[in-house]
Design an enzyme around this catalytic site. Structure first.
Site, PDB file in Angstrom:
ATOM      1  N   GLU A  25      45.471 -64.419 -76.693  1.00  0.00           N
ATOM      2  CA  GLU A  25      44.984 -63.030 -76.726  1.00  0.00           C
ATOM      3  C   GLU A  25      46.048 -61.977 -76.439  1.00  0.00           C
ATOM      4  OE1 GLU A  25      43.368 -65.564 -75.334  1.00  0.00           O
ATOM      5  OE2 GLU A  25      41.236 -65.454 -75.854  1.00  0.00           O
ATOM      6  N   GLY A  69      38.736 -67.561 -78.129  1.00  0.00           N
ATOM      7  CA  GLY A  69      37.319 -67.865 -77.916  1.00  0.00           C
ATOM      8  C   GLY A  69      36.975 -69.320 -78.209  1.00  0.00           C
ATOM      9  N   ALA A  76      37.838 -65.415 -81.428  1.00  0.00           N
ATOM     10  CA  ALA A  76      36.950 -64.334 -81.833  1.00  0.00           C
ATOM     11  C   ALA A  76      37.486 -63.766 -83.143  1.00  0.00           C
ATOM     12  CB  ALA A  76      36.922 -63.261 -80.758  1.00  0.00           C
TER      13      ALA A  76
END
Ligand code: COA
Length: 266
Positions: A140, A117, A72
């Site tokens: 993440e 992502g 992301a």
């Protein structure tokens, strides 16, 4: 024969059809194809277009340049409120679910970095082929967040809880061979052969009856989250639905007549 991509030249996602295969390419190479809102939206439009197209029988997802998708877009994170972060996750989850529930097979051709992502996009595809240059991971936690596009759920379902938690808690990046060893990817091929291999595998898939492919995908996807007795009941139901298709008669007749089947897709 390649159909012209109708997406605007500036679109972060390109869409092409050749030999009844739609290729969806995430194209923000200067940002390693990081998924900002516009890119997620464009990915959703591309998979919906492939799902709706009578010309398309299968889909390949890949990335432009040296990344598949490097996650992301982190530049959006510093200012997100709790509600915005929840909606951000739901947006990606909804789009990725369109890939997973596609009645047409979807192969991820993982050409490079598939992080965060990007790994989650690959997880939402039915099969993952990796180039020997691919690097995968869920980094993440290094950013103070967790996977939010399905990674906490699809990764353990694919590779097992222990391996998934190791990847998610360390945030480590693994190479293609390690991804193959733990079952995160189906195969590793030399980078130069990745797209040809994906097209060849997709060709093998789409030579089969489209309703059988759709029923197989649906039965595997839905059945995995059911108790076994319910899941095999679903399988019997789906098997029954095969018998409502012309393709089932044609498949059996062609075998008995020692010829190749001519499937019509219903
Ligand atoms: N979001 C936003 N921008 C990203 C990005 C992301 N997830 N991943 C890469 N980029 C951008 C970089 O900021 C850089 O932009 P700039 O040239 O404008 O500075 C460009 O893409 C190239 O990346 P760079 O870091 O210079 O390449 P590298 O080869 O040194 O490193 C990675 C490659 C993939 C290891 C590194 O970019 C990285 O760690 N990316 C983030 C991965 C991540 O944490 N993903 C999960 C997000 S939830």
């Amino acid at each position: 024969m390649s159909a012209p991509a109708s997406a605007a030249a500036s679109s972060p996602v390109s869409y092409e059809i050749a030999d009844r295969i739609a290729t969806i390419t995430v194209s923000r190479p200067d940002k390693l194809n990081a998924l900002d809102r516009a890119t997620i939206t464009a990915l959703g439009e591309a998979i919906d277009r492939a799902r709706a197209s009578a010309e398309v029988l299968g889909v390949i997802v890949t990335g432009a340049g040296r990344a598949f998708v490097a996650g992301a877009d982190i530049s959006q994170f510093p200012t997100l409120s709790e509600e915005e972060a929840r909606r951000f996750a739901q947006h990606g989850q909804t789009v990725f679910r369109r890939f997973e529930t596609s009645p047409k097979p979807v192969i991820a051709a993982v050409n490079g970095f598939a992080l965060g992502g990007g790994c989650e996009l690959a997880l939402a595809c039915h099969v993952r082929l990796a180039s020997d240059a691919a690097k995968l991971g869920q980094p993440e936690v290094k950013l103070g967040i967790i996977p939010g596009y399905g990674g906490t759920q699809r990764l353990p379902r694919l590779v097992g809880k222990g391996r998934a938690l190791q990847l998610i808690l360390t945030g480590e990046t693994i190479d293609a061979q390690e991804a193959l060893r733990i079952g995160l990817v189906n195969a590793v091929v030399p980078a130069a052969e990745l797209m040809a291999t994906a097209r060849k595998m997709m060709g093998q898939m789409i030579a089969n009856s489209p309703p059988a492919l759709a029923l197989a995908i649906e039965t595997v996807e839905r059945g995995l989250d059911m108790p076994l007795d319910e899941a095999i009941a679903l399988e019997a139901e789906s098997f029954g639905r095969c018998a409502t298709t012309e393709d089932m008669r044609e498949g059996a007749r062609a075998f008995l007549e020692k010829r190749a089947p001519k499937f019509i897709g219903r």
